[in-house]
Design an enzyme around this catalytic site. Structure first.
Site, short mmCIF file in Angstrom:
data_model
loop_
_atom_site.label_atom_id
_atom_site.label_comp_id
_atom_site.label_asym_id
_atom_site.label_seq_id
_atom_site.Cartn_x
_atom_site.Cartn_y
_atom_site.Cartn_z
N GLN A 26 0.79 -1.13 -0.03
CA GLN A 26 -0.01 -0.09 0.04
C GLN A 26 0.84 1.30 0.11
OE1 GLN A 26 -2.66 -1.78 3.21
NE2 GLN A 26 -4.19 -0.44 2.16
N ARG A 83 3.57 0.05 12.90
CA ARG A 83 3.48 -1.37 12.47
C ARG A 83 3.61 -1.34 11.01
NH1 ARG A 83 -2.28 -3.72 11.30
NH2 ARG A 83 -1.41 -5.66 10.28
N HIS A 127 0.92 -9.38 4.86
CA HIS A 127 -0.27 -8.55 4.59
C HIS A 127 -0.68 -8.46 3.03
CE1 HIS A 127 -2.20 -4.87 6.42
NE2 HIS A 127 -2.99 -4.92 5.38
N ASN A 174 -1.82 -10.70 8.60
CA ASN A 174 -2.94 -9.59 8.95
C ASN A 174 -4.10 -10.27 8.18
OD1 ASN A 174 -3.85 -6.70 9.12
ND2 ASN A 174 -4.07 -6.82 6.76
N GLU A 175 -5.16 -10.30 8.87
CA GLU A 175 -6.45 -10.59 8.86
C GLU A 175 -6.68 -11.81 7.71
OE1 GLU A 175 -8.36 -7.00 7.00
OE2 GLU A 175 -8.13 -6.01 8.93
N ASN A 318 -8.04 -5.48 14.42
CA ASN A 318 -8.15 -4.45 13.46
C ASN A 318 -9.84 -3.99 13.76
OD1 ASN A 318 -5.59 -4.68 12.66
ND2 ASN A 318 -6.08 -5.21 10.60
N TYR A 320 -12.92 -1.36 13.01
CA TYR A 320 -13.48 -0.45 12.09
C TYR A 320 -14.77 -0.03 12.41
CZ TYR A 320 -9.06 -0.11 9.35
OH TYR A 320 -7.83 -0.27 9.00
N GLU A 401 -5.14 -1.68 14.09
CA GLU A 401 -5.78 -0.56 12.98
C GLU A 401 -6.93 -0.01 13.39
OE1 GLU A 401 -6.23 -2.12 8.92
OE2 GLU A 401 -4.39 -3.36 9.17
N TRP A 450 -4.79 3.70 11.76
CA TRP A 450 -4.79 3.11 10.30
C TRP A 450 -5.27 4.46 9.33
CZ3 TRP A 450 -2.61 -0.53 7.28
CH2 TRP A 450 -2.60 -0.58 6.01
N GLU A 457 -5.36 1.88 -1.52
CA GLU A 457 -6.54 1.26 -0.48
C GLU A 457 -7.04 0.17 -1.40
OE1 GLU A 457 -7.30 1.06 2.56
OE2 GLU A 457 -9.10 -0.06 2.17
N TRP A 458 -6.27 -1.02 -1.93
CA TRP A 458 -6.57 -1.98 -2.19
C TRP A 458 -7.34 -1.82 -3.64
CZ3 TRP A 458 -2.76 -4.98 -0.65
CH2 TRP A 458 -2.32 -4.79 0.68
N PHE A 466 -7.15 7.14 3.77
CA PHE A 466 -7.21 6.99 5.14
C PHE A 466 -6.19 7.61 5.92
CE2 PHE A 466 -9.95 3.42 3.99
CZ PHE A 466 -10.35 3.00 4.89
C1 PNW Z 1 -7.92 -3.59 6.71
N1 PNW Z 1 -13.86 -5.39 7.94
O1 PNW Z 1 -8.93 -4.45 6.25
C2 PNW Z 1 -6.48 -3.74 6.13
O2 PNW Z 1 -5.69 -4.44 7.02
C3 PNW Z 1 -5.77 -2.55 5.70
O3 PNW Z 1 -4.92 -3.05 4.65
C4 PNW Z 1 -6.89 -1.49 4.82
O4 PNW Z 1 -5.95 -0.83 4.14
C5 PNW Z 1 -7.89 -1.22 5.83
O5 PNW Z 1 -8.42 -2.18 6.52
C6 PNW Z 1 -8.52 -0.06 5.38
O6 PNW Z 1 -9.67 -0.68 4.69
C7 PNW Z 1 -10.02 -4.72 6.34
O7 PNW Z 1 -14.75 -5.92 7.16
C8 PNW Z 1 -10.97 -5.00 5.86
O8 PNW Z 1 -14.25 -5.18 9.05
C9 PNW Z 1 -12.21 -5.54 6.22
C10 PNW Z 1 -12.59 -4.99 7.35
C11 PNW Z 1 -11.76 -4.47 8.12
C12 PNW Z 1 -10.46 -4.21 7.83
#
Ligand code: PNW
Length: 511
Positions: A26, A83, A127, A174-175, A318, A320, A401, A450, A457-458, A466
């Site tokens: 990223q 991180r 990641h 990561n995730e 993480n 959100y 995050e 984050w 952003e993917w 972000f």
């Molecule tokens: C994260 N959800 O992904 C990633 O670790 C980062 O690389 C990314 O940039 C960031 O979120 C922001 O999008 C996620 O569904 C994807 O809760 C999905 C979720 C959470 C985090």
């Protein structure tokens, strides 16, 4: 509504660590430089239609060349921990599995620079950017076979050996959930495999989404276990660091006040976070998943479970957002099902009475984050209930995050830098986090925003911003401070520290 109090550093335990987070693909750019090999993201981001704004990570933030400035930027924020992730294909570019010393020196330089600035490195080994040679190897096929396990263990071992004298915090993954569901379920992320009918006409690679997300997550868990074994056996005693994993999972509230929707919400949480964490805490996959995915969910041998049990020194979480979950029976063949339908729930932003779960943070076409700061304490309590107060008192949690994107695409720079909504979101999360640590004694030891700066952003590309710093992708990747960065710095630094910092930054700058 909760009273918005002032937020102070002293609302958190004194040893609590504040930081920012990023990931290699990223931010680094330099995709074809320094001997780096390609990863599955280099291929995926160049397939037309896969990234919403047609961008890719070839240059991204150009952090590979600007890392010294970026460390200075971090130092000026007053953070004490950073991180970031290592690009596997920068270290091992091809199937000869020979080290690329240019890649190794990049990370050595970055780590030295961080330590010099008084910032502790916190490294994610994976990641999402799998080396392409591992995806293309017919005997490995990326995460689809157990063949990946030994390769990951070798890569991890090399990183411990190369950097472990200076790096004391390691996250293997990561995730795993996101990489499995979005890479192999809906195909929105690399390697873009999917088979569900809704996406049949898209250009994505064909896969079997009824089984692959489960297989991929399973193999990633085994790879985690193998890497942890390597660390514990050969490195941990000397290097005295800790190793864990970063997971994600939304919080789910019932859509209506019915037993069915309450169960659906619980199932959703299990299908997201317990899927990955239960096996690390000595359990099998959750019962709800065994029921929902039946024989499509791989089985662990006793030996594998024994390796995974107790294989984390910390949980990286993480956080959100939160959604509502509604019970629903899907009328489709098991072979057509995938992770999102197996859990027998639909998710919503508003409940049956029409109340939104929180304030929507993103632009209309990318609105997955809703501001739900109240849900983080709920998740911490859920984790405590499931894995036990005793156990979690010795396994600390890091919020690895937390952050949000801007609510408008293509906003002018001065508007993007006046990011008051981001401040509100971060501040509310921190208020809730600080209060629940104080009241309930959760063993949370750190928090990372984050992200340090706007980045790739993917599948949402460069437009979904972000960052605490604005990056001008059209003009030399110049960085500009946002109000949120000023706010974080004000929160983190005492007055005397601010003055000292000016001096330090000046000294570093002139080095
Ligand atoms: C994260 N959800 O992904 C990633 O670790 C980062 O690389 C990314 O940039 C960031 O979120 C922001 O999008 C996620 O569904 C994807 O809760 C999905 C979720 C959470 C985090």
């Amino acid at each position: 509504s909760p009273t918005i109090k002032e937020l102070r550093r002293s609302d958190f335990p004194s040893g609590f660590q504040f930081g920012v987070a990023t990931a290699a693909y990223q931010i680094e750019g330099a995709a074809y430089e320094g001997g780096r090999g390609l990863s599955i993201w280099d291929v995926f981001s160049h397939i037309q239609g896969s990234i919403s704004d047609g961008s890719n990570g070839d240059v991204a933030c150009n952090h590979y060349h600007l890392y010294k400035d970026d460390v200075l930027m971090m130092k000026s924020l007053g953070i004490k921990v950073y991180r970031f992730s290592i690009s596997w294909s920068r270290i091992f570019p091809d199937d000869s599995e020979q080290l690329n010393f240019e890649g190794v020196s990049f990370y050595n330089n970055l780590i030295d620079c961080l330590l010099d600035a008084g910032i502790e490195p916190f490294i994610t080994l994976y990641h999402w950017d799998l080396p392409l040679w591992l995806e293309n190897d017919v005997n490995v096929r990326g995460w689809l076979t157990k063949g990946i396990v030994e390769h990951f263990a070798r890569y991890a071992g090399s990183c411990f050996k190369l950097f472990g004298d200076k790096v004391k915090n390691w996250a293997t993954f990561n995730e795993i959930r996101t990489m499995a569901v979005e890479g192999y379920g809906n195909g929105s992320k690399a390697p873009g495999r999917c088979s569900i009918s809704a996406l049949e006409n898209s250009k994505k690679t064909t896969g079997d989404s009824s089984t692959e997300p489960y297989i991929v997550a399973h193999n990633a868990l085994l790879a985690h276990g193998a890497a942890v074994q390597v660390y514990r056996k050969f490195f941990q005693a000397d290097q005295k660091g800790r190793i864990g994993m970063v997971v994600d999972g939304k919080w789910f509230e019932p859509f209506s006040v019915t037993r069915q929707d309450e169960d659906a919400a619980q199932r959703c949480i299990e299908f997201e976070i317990a899927w990955i964490l239960d096996p690390l805490f000595g359990m099998d996959y959750p019962d709800s998943m065994r029921k929902g995915a039946a024989n499509r969910l791989p089985k662990f041998t006793d030996e594998e479970l024994a390796i995974l049990h107790g294989s984390i020194d910390f949980i990286g979480y993480n956080y959100y957002t939160a959604y509502y979950a509604e019970h629903i029976e899907y009328d489709i063949e098991p072979s057509q099902r995938w992770h999102e339908t197996d859990r027998m729930a639909n998710t919503h932003y508003a409940n049956s009475e029409g109340n939104l779960i929180g304030e929507c943070m993103g632009p209309p076409d990318n609105d997955w984050i809703y501001n739900c700061p109240w849900a983080l304490p709920k998740m911490l309590e859920w984790l405590r209930q499931r894995y036990g107060k005793q156990q979690l008192s010795s396994i600390p949690i890091f919020i690895t995050e937390n952050g949000t994107m801007d609510d408008m695409e293509d906003m002018p720079r001065h508007v993007a830098c006046n990011d008051l909504k981001r401040i509100e979101y971060l501040k509310a999360t921190l208020q809730n986090l600080g209060a629940c640590i104080k009241e309930h004694g959760y063993n949370v030891q750190g928090y990372f925003i984050w992200s340090l700066m706007d980045n790739f952003e993917w599948n949402s590309g460069l437009r979904s911003r972000f960052g605490l710093y604005y990056v001008d992708f059209a003009n030399k990747q110049s960085r500009y401070i946002k109000r949120s960065a000023e706010w974080y710095r004000e929160f983190l630094l005492q007055n005397d520290e601010k003055n000292n910092l000016k001096l330090c930054c000046y000294q570093l700058w002139s080095k």
